[in-house]
Motif scaffolding. Sequence first.
Motif, short mmCIF file in Angstrom:
data_model
loop_
_atom_site.label_atom_id
_atom_site.label_comp_id
_atom_site.label_asym_id
_atom_site.label_seq_id
_atom_site.Cartn_x
_atom_site.Cartn_y
_atom_site.Cartn_z
N SER A 20 5.68 -106.20 -25.80
CA SER A 20 5.29 -107.37 -26.60
C SER A 20 6.53 -108.05 -27.18
CB SER A 20 4.42 -106.93 -27.78
OG SER A 20 3.33 -106.20 -27.33
N LEU A 21 6.49 -109.36 -27.22
CA LEU A 21 7.59 -110.10 -27.85
C LEU A 21 7.36 -110.12 -29.35
CD1 LEU A 21 8.13 -113.18 -25.50
CD2 LEU A 21 9.51 -111.12 -25.65
N PRO A 22 8.42 -109.89 -30.14
CA PRO A 22 8.26 -109.95 -31.59
C PRO A 22 7.79 -111.33 -32.04
CG PRO A 22 10.41 -109.05 -31.00
CD PRO A 22 9.80 -109.59 -29.74
N LEU A 23 7.08 -111.39 -33.11
CA LEU A 23 6.64 -112.63 -33.78
C LEU A 23 5.65 -113.44 -32.94
CD1 LEU A 23 10.12 -113.87 -35.10
CD2 LEU A 23 8.46 -112.46 -36.32
N ASN A 24 5.25 -112.93 -31.79
CA ASN A 24 4.33 -113.67 -30.91
C ASN A 24 4.80 -115.09 -30.63
OD1 ASN A 24 2.47 -111.55 -30.61
ND2 ASN A 24 1.64 -111.99 -32.64
N ASP A 41 6.14 -102.01 -35.23
CA ASP A 41 5.37 -101.44 -34.12
C ASP A 41 5.81 -100.01 -33.80
OD1 ASP A 41 3.88 -103.67 -33.79
OD2 ASP A 41 4.60 -104.17 -31.78
N ASN A 97 6.85 -100.79 -25.00
CA ASN A 97 6.07 -101.82 -25.67
C ASN A 97 6.73 -103.17 -25.37
OD1 ASN A 97 4.84 -103.60 -27.40
ND2 ASN A 97 5.29 -102.45 -29.28
#
Lengths: 185, 177
Positions: free
Chosen positions: B124-128, B164, B122
């Motif tokens: 995705s970067l945390p916190l967007n 996540d 996964n």
Amino acid sequence: MKKNILIVTCSTLVIGLGIGTGAYVKLNAVETQPIKMNFSESKVSQDELIKSADVIAKYKVEAIKERKNKTAKTVGEDGKEFSVTAPTIIYKLKPIENLKGTKTDETDLVMIDNGNDFIKIGEEYVMFLKNNKSEGTYTLTSYNQGLNMVKQKSSDELETAITKETTNYTDLKQKIKELSNSNQK
Amino acid sequence: MSYYTHSSMGSSFKSAATSAASTWSAVSGGISFSKKGDSSGGVVVGDARSDVFYCNFADLASLGIPTYPNAATAIIPTAGRYSNFDIFVNSTKTWGDGNGTYLDRQGIFTHEFGHAAGLDENSSLPLNTTPDRIPISYYQTMYPHDTEPLGRNITYYFRSLEYDDESGVKAVAAKIK
């Protein structure tokens, strides 16, 4: 929420892999059961990736040559030797352009057999390979960075098969040439 | 899912593997792991025994194992589902226990047991947000690299699951049921 759906989608694929096990191609009368491998790698610089490869070339994947279980010896923390047996798949590659290392008419790439969903027959890839000298086969140095799909045959854009990161083929060739020249000085 | 710790691992690796498996087992409604004991002798990837073992990846090049990875997890599907897996750790890497410059054993094992539970990477970067604004402890266990985009080692923080990770494994468990 979007992230979760993505994860579940991938996981569903993992579970679904087993559904087609009866349809796998049998070659040389050896039946292997494909597996799904996940490799956790450190990301390395392009320089390091180039230096560590015995051979870098653009290949066309021509066919699956063989599927068979193979065994290798390794050593544990206690210094004791033990064997590891795994299903493997050997692809026949036709070199299109050699960038580093020995030129050969045909190259055998050995990988853990993960079904047919990883490398596509007929597609072109730029590969960073290690030579298994004792048996004349080659292995990817890295799953994440060592297998780069040629996105369009007319274009210069490469994309790593797993992580979907893009590289420019002309820039890569230039970098290999620079490193080769600096080694010769 | 049951597994064995192989005799190729010393006590630090075995302990780290057990702790990592327990982390996933603690997720309510997720996938549970139980250690059946220690195994020894040859390892067969794809057999009915799930092994967690230590080896030199360079020795396994003829099997198609690349030399770069820190670790690998094989999932073996049988009869439409999988219940077996094998986890390999690479002896050529620098391992330790804690938040240092080495690879944290327990953190890497937690990531690998996540794969054994059916999760993919996964990225995705945390916190967007941007990497400079993300505390490194926020990276999810299934983040695909051992360093974050600014180059800091995050393997120690893989020990604890993020939202996540937990929601992903719950979704896998629900799918199976």
